[in-house]
Scaffold this motif. Sequence first.
Motif, mmCIF file in Angstrom:
data_model
loop_
_atom_site.group_PDB
_atom_site.id
_atom_site.type_symbol
_atom_site.label_atom_id
_atom_site.label_comp_id
_atom_site.label_asym_id
_atom_site.label_seq_id
_atom_site.Cartn_x
_atom_site.Cartn_y
_atom_site.Cartn_z
ATOM 1 N N SER A 140 11.165 -2.078 23.256
ATOM 2 C CA SER A 140 9.990 -1.272 22.835
ATOM 3 C C SER A 140 10.107 -0.863 21.538
ATOM 4 N N THR A 141 9.201 -0.535 20.711
ATOM 5 C CA THR A 141 9.048 -0.330 19.319
ATOM 6 C C THR A 141 9.907 1.179 19.190
ATOM 7 N N THR A 142 10.110 1.874 20.223
ATOM 8 C CA THR A 142 10.509 3.119 20.072
ATOM 9 C C THR A 142 12.132 2.941 20.134
ATOM 10 N N GLU A 143 12.741 1.772 20.462
ATOM 11 C CA GLU A 143 14.394 1.530 20.337
ATOM 12 C C GLU A 143 14.512 1.277 18.812
ATOM 13 N N GLY A 144 13.635 0.946 18.078
ATOM 14 C CA GLY A 144 13.940 0.589 16.563
ATOM 15 C C GLY A 144 13.874 -1.214 16.367
ATOM 16 N N ASN A 164 6.721 -4.156 23.133
ATOM 17 C CA ASN A 164 6.076 -3.058 23.942
ATOM 18 C C ASN A 164 5.815 -1.799 22.930
ATOM 19 N N LYS A 165 4.790 -1.182 23.500
ATOM 20 C CA LYS A 165 4.588 0.426 22.876
ATOM 21 C C LYS A 165 4.354 0.269 21.384
ATOM 22 N N ILE A 166 3.362 -0.875 21.211
ATOM 23 C CA ILE A 166 2.857 -1.027 19.717
ATOM 24 C C ILE A 166 1.862 0.147 19.566
ATOM 25 N N CYS A 174 9.822 2.174 12.714
ATOM 26 C CA CYS A 174 10.138 0.798 13.126
ATOM 27 C C CYS A 174 9.163 -0.013 12.681
ATOM 28 N N SER A 175 9.584 -1.442 12.240
ATOM 29 C CA SER A 175 8.724 -2.342 11.606
ATOM 30 C C SER A 175 8.698 -3.540 12.514
ATOM 31 N N ILE B 138 22.344 11.129 25.562
ATOM 32 C CA ILE B 138 20.980 11.166 24.919
ATOM 33 C C ILE B 138 19.936 10.727 25.690
ATOM 34 N N ALA B 139 19.134 11.202 26.088
ATOM 35 C CA ALA B 139 17.625 10.581 26.716
ATOM 36 C C ALA B 139 16.576 10.641 25.783
ATOM 37 N N SER B 140 16.018 9.536 25.769
ATOM 38 C CA SER B 140 14.681 9.905 24.882
ATOM 39 C C SER B 140 13.432 9.942 25.656
ATOM 40 N N THR B 141 12.613 10.711 25.152
ATOM 41 C CA THR B 141 11.333 11.026 25.798
ATOM 42 C C THR B 141 10.396 9.857 26.060
ATOM 43 N N THR B 142 10.671 8.905 25.254
ATOM 44 C CA THR B 142 10.024 7.638 25.282
ATOM 45 C C THR B 142 10.434 6.780 26.586
ATOM 46 N N GLU B 143 11.477 6.964 27.022
ATOM 47 C CA GLU B 143 12.193 6.010 28.247
ATOM 48 C C GLU B 143 11.660 6.696 29.515
ATOM 49 N N GLY B 144 10.721 7.878 29.745
ATOM 50 C CA GLY B 144 10.125 8.148 30.676
ATOM 51 C C GLY B 144 10.876 9.490 31.426
ATOM 52 N N ASP B 145 10.601 10.117 32.135
ATOM 53 C CA ASP B 145 11.288 11.231 32.977
ATOM 54 C C ASP B 145 12.122 11.228 34.014
ATOM 55 N N ASP B 146 12.013 9.639 34.631
ATOM 56 C CA ASP B 146 12.787 9.329 35.989
ATOM 57 C C ASP B 146 14.100 8.765 35.658
ATOM 58 N N LYS B 147 14.441 8.555 34.434
ATOM 59 C CA LYS B 147 15.858 8.013 34.103
ATOM 60 C C LYS B 147 17.145 8.824 34.756
ATOM 61 N N PRO B 148 17.223 10.104 34.789
ATOM 62 C CA PRO B 148 18.313 10.533 35.427
ATOM 63 C C PRO B 148 18.538 10.212 37.066
#
Lengths: 217, 217
Positions: A140-144, A164-166, A174-175, B138-148
């Motif tokens: 995903s683009t959000t991961e860098g 994903n998430k473009i 992120c590029s 650390i949990a990023s919002t981009t990963e969704g709210d179900d990760k825990p």
Amino acid sequence: MSVITIERKVLEKNDELAAKNRELFKKNKIFTANLVSSPGSGKTSVLEKTLEHFKGKLHISIIEGDVQTNLDAERVSKYGVPVVQIVTNGSCHLEAKLVNDALSNFKLEGTDVLFIENVGNLVCPAAYDLGEDMKIVIASTTEGDDKPLKYPRMFLNASVLLINKIDLIPYLNCSIEVLRKNALQINPELEIFEVSCTTGEGIGKWCNWLENKVHKK
Amino acid sequence: MSVITIERKVLEKNDELAAKNRELFKKNKIFTANLVSSPGSGKTSVLEKTLEHFKGKLHISIIEGDVQTNLDAERVSKYGVPVVQIVTNGSCHLEAKLVNDALSNFKLEGTDVLFIENVGNLVCPAAYDLGEDMKIVIASTTEGDDKPLKYPRMFLNASVLLINKIDLIPYLNCSIEVLRKNALQINPELEIFEVSCTTGEGIGKWCNWLENKVHKK
């Protein structure tokens, strides 16, 4: 007996069972993809979009792998496809034996595609062959854009990269160009698609490619 | 000898070395945090913001753990702090021995805080004590709210949850409220902070909490 010897034996046993799975998929002409990524990169979302695209066209079955919960199986079952959830109970990857056990719950004859959604983990699942035709890695683009360099084995072992998430690119540092360059530096053979499960951009192109693969099997 | 016995021995040996590290941190009054998360959740970005905040105020040292590359060590070294990069060469987590080896490169006396940035992996690092005072997930919002719910052990073993990338919420299908609820369902003791390394929101509150912890050590 050293830990390394034990690990090698575990992997050898896994490879034997993966070969059996592969034989079964070949016999039934099932194109099988092992979906791998970090947690939250969008494996389930890509599946949802793909199921939507092929509804009534292809027979798709799904194996969901998670450390805990059957949340992902619930999500994809809404599309009316056969799905089995494997809960690994703490283990960080799927193994060929777990997939083999799950297969007894499916009618293999007439299945066109089997997606195996692995545990969200960019390291360990790279080492385990499940008998799949190919690993498809989602980044995903959000991961860098540096992840292929930091987790090279997964990108080396995959045949396809879905970026994903473009749609979020305007808000990120992120590029896509750098991400592509880094991925191809690790694995020049990677087939790359850019998608957004939010806007649907790129999903058609990815699905056309997949359909072509299925018809060749 | 079974694989399980071997694994238990590996973990026992790790716990012994972790206890030694903990003793060393206690003796030198170093508050030590083990930063864990999925790949790309923002561990290094949180470190950068924290280093910026405490520049000239606290003596912070850093151990970076990565499967490959020293990209993260390069990033944090710009802040003029002592940093050692551990490259695990394929292994999916840091172990107490690797941390112990790295410690010989630091002047421990006078160090206030040691951050250990673990390999990006929401599963395996949960099982390995490094001798830290606490794990910070650390949990990023981009990963969704179900990760825990899907990766419970990490959230259970952590003392603090940093919800990162809160600036992206308007563009995501993620509820911070649900994420908090899911995390507290797994671990009601979790201290939770909401931050954005892009806008700086919440960083002050997190740093104040950290400073308080350091002064209590």
